[in-house]
Design a protein around this motif. Structure first.
Motif, PDB file in Angstrom:
ATOM      1  N   TYR A 130       0.839  -1.206   0.000  1.00  9.91           N
ATOM      2  CA  TYR A 130       0.000   0.000   0.000  1.00  9.91           C
ATOM      3  C   TYR A 130       0.868   1.248   0.000  1.00  9.91           C
ATOM      4  O   TYR A 130       0.584   2.231  -0.693  1.00  9.91           O
ATOM      5  N   ASN A 134       0.942   4.515  -2.667  1.00  9.34           N
ATOM      6  CA  ASN A 134       0.546   5.847  -2.225  1.00  9.34           C
ATOM      7  C   ASN A 134       1.434   6.306  -1.070  1.00  9.34           C
ATOM      8  O   ASN A 134       1.710   5.533  -0.160  1.00  9.34           O
ATOM      9  N   LYS A 135       1.839   7.587  -1.085  1.00 10.39           N
ATOM     10  CA  LYS A 135       2.622   8.120   0.037  1.00 10.39           C
ATOM     11  C   LYS A 135       1.838   7.996   1.335  1.00 10.39           C
ATOM     12  O   LYS A 135       2.396   7.745   2.381  1.00 10.39           O
ATOM     13  N   SER A 137      -1.435   6.034   3.037  1.00  4.57           N
ATOM     14  CA  SER A 137      -2.438   4.987   2.907  1.00  4.57           C
ATOM     15  C   SER A 137      -2.858   4.534   4.291  1.00  4.57           C
ATOM     16  O   SER A 137      -2.009   4.360   5.166  1.00  4.57           O
ATOM     17  N   ARG A 147      -8.655   3.170  -0.517  1.00  2.30           N
ATOM     18  CA  ARG A 147      -7.752   4.260  -0.893  1.00  2.30           C
ATOM     19  C   ARG A 147      -7.192   4.025  -2.288  1.00  2.30           C
ATOM     20  O   ARG A 147      -7.045   4.960  -3.079  1.00  2.30           O
ATOM     21  N   ASN A 153      -8.455  11.677  -4.843  1.00  2.89           N
ATOM     22  CA  ASN A 153      -7.397  12.077  -3.915  1.00  2.89           C
ATOM     23  C   ASN A 153      -7.875  12.919  -2.742  1.00  2.89           C
ATOM     24  O   ASN A 153      -7.124  13.705  -2.188  1.00  2.89           O
ATOM     25  N   TYR A 176       1.608  11.492   6.631  1.00  5.67           N
ATOM     26  CA  TYR A 176       2.379  10.780   5.622  1.00  5.67           C
ATOM     27  C   TYR A 176       3.281   9.724   6.234  1.00  5.67           C
ATOM     28  O   TYR A 176       4.163   9.199   5.602  1.00  5.67           O
TER      29      TYR A 176
END
Length: 190
Positions: A130, A134-135, A137, A147, A153, A176
């Protein structure tokens, strides 16, 4: 920047602690672990000693000793200390998957990440895919798949789903990143 470093900021970041021991035998709080080589100070680890384990807050070291890979060495010494005190967990601090310098934390196994949405722990090895996509998730598998399919987004839907955190506003916990912990030390061979 270095111009903004003051004694008060240094103390706030690396010295002051909200952790208070209930008795002399508890020894909870923030401590500085000194590492010396031939009587020369080469590294300082800032640790929070908790009832459940140790949280590695920060490490700074003499760059002349970079070749000693002191981050890994100090982590192993801190894990050893946890085991000697029969503490259950070693918290490795923030893990930002997109930061190459932090990837070494994932080499300690088995490890878990704290989901920034559900505030539940999930195995790192099951969360990596994951995070590669994505940065940010969620780590809960159902939310993580959701997601992946979220094309607009809009990350505001991933605010922590815990009632007492509903007023957490836009500053989502671990936006993040997530907190990494080395799994239960007491359930492993000693």
């Amino acid at each position: 920047s270095f111009d903004e470093i003051t004694i008060d900021r240094f103390k706030s970041f690396l010295v002051d602690s909200p952790l208070v021991s209930k008795s002399q035998s508890d020894l909870y709080g923030t401590f500085h672990q000194l590492y010396r080589l031939n009587d020369q100070l080469i590294a300082v680890g800032v640790l929070d000693i908790l009832p459940s384990g140790i949280s590695s807050v920060y490490l700074f070291y003499d760059p002349d000793h970079r070749q000693l890979v002191l981050g890994k060495y100090t982590a192993l010494k801190e894990i050893e200390y946890c085991k000697s005190r029969q503490l259950s967990y070693y918290y490795m601090g923030y893990y930002i998957h997109s930061c190459i310098k932090m990837r070494y934390k994932g080499e300690y196994s088995p490890s878990e990440l704290l989901c920034p949405v559900t505030l539940q722990w999930y195995p790192l090895n099951q969360s990596i895919n994951y995070l590669n996509i994505n940065k940010f998730s969620p780590l809960d598998p159902i939310l993580a798949e959701e997601r992946l399919n979220n094309t607009n987004n809009d990350l505001s839907i991933y605010k922590p789903r815990i009632p007492e955190l509903t007023n957490y506003n836009n500053a989502m916990f671990g936006y993040y990143d997530s907190i990494l912990r080395y799994q239960d030390l007491n359930s492993r061979g000693k």
